[in-house]
Design a protein around this motif. Structure first.
Motif, short mmCIF file in Angstrom:
data_model
loop_
_atom_site.label_atom_id
_atom_site.label_comp_id
_atom_site.label_asym_id
_atom_site.label_seq_id
_atom_site.Cartn_x
_atom_site.Cartn_y
_atom_site.Cartn_z
N TYR A 160 0.84 -1.20 0.00
CA TYR A 160 0.00 0.00 0.00
C TYR A 160 0.88 1.26 0.00
CZ TYR A 160 -3.61 3.28 1.67
OH TYR A 160 -4.49 4.33 1.81
N GLU A 164 1.36 4.12 -2.85
CA GLU A 164 1.13 5.52 -2.50
C GLU A 164 2.35 6.37 -2.87
OE1 GLU A 164 -0.88 7.76 1.23
OE2 GLU A 164 0.81 6.47 1.75
N PHE A 169 -1.98 4.46 -7.11
CA PHE A 169 -3.14 3.78 -6.52
C PHE A 169 -4.15 3.44 -7.61
CE2 PHE A 169 -3.54 5.30 -1.82
CZ PHE A 169 -2.59 4.36 -1.45
#
Length: 187
Positions: A160, A164, A169
């Motif tokens: 994640y 980012e 994303f």
């Protein structure tokens, strides 16, 4: 033991291949989850200078070697794939979707092989729904890997954070992760 096969679209490949390496053709977990890509990926990648600049690591030998094996199709499945490509391209045009030919070919391959495609492309998802092709979004797939004991939640957070940092994303990824994992990881 039989593999649980998935086909990854190019965007999922770009988003995961550095974090989970080798990503392709490497059975993982008790259900032998195995990811594949279509041969047309190479054409798509080398056709776009922007992709080559952003994802230069794709050309490294170990990544190139990992992309050399594909899901074989029987003669009947190849025929089904070719017909599906035409039908999907027509439907995409009729629905005014922005689905590119490489993604249509990937979806048709998943359709012919009767396997799940991993994608976050909203237009490709619309096309998958239209042709009843099973799909998982990236956050759903990461949850599957956690449930299978292949990844720990901390590793998902690292992925994640990497996405980012790369400003890559997928659409709705943040809200999907919050809904699926029950946590928000905003920095």
């Amino acid at each position: 033991m039989k593999q649980q096969k998935f086909l990854v679209d190019s965007n999922v490949y770009f988003r995961l291949a550095q974090s989970i390496h080798p990503l392709l053709c490497n059975p993982m977990g008790p259900n032998r989850i195995t990811l594949y890509i279509i041969s047309e990926f190479e054409l798509e990648y080398f056709r776009g200078a922007e992709l080559q600049n952003k994802f230069g690591w794709v050309e490294s030998e170990d990544y190139a070697l990992n992309r050399r094996k594909f899901i074989p199709l029987s003669k009947k499945q190849k025929f089904r794939r070719e017909n599906a490509i035409d039908a999907m391209a027509d439907t995409s045009s009729e629905m005014r979707l922005t689905t590119g030919l490489a993604d249509i070919k990937a979806l048709a391959h998943a359709y012919a092989a009767e396997i799940t495609i991993l994608t976050d492309d909203s237009d490709l998802i619309k096309l998958a729904l239209e042709f009843e092709v099973k799909f998982l979004k990236l956050a759903q797939f990461l949850k599957l890997l956690v449930d299978e004991g292949i990844l720990q939640i901390g590793r998902v957070r690292e992925i994640y954070n990497y996405l980012e940092e790369m400003k890559d994303f997928p659409k709705n990824f943040e809200s999907d992760c919050k809904a699926i994992f029950g946590v928000g990881w905003n920095s």
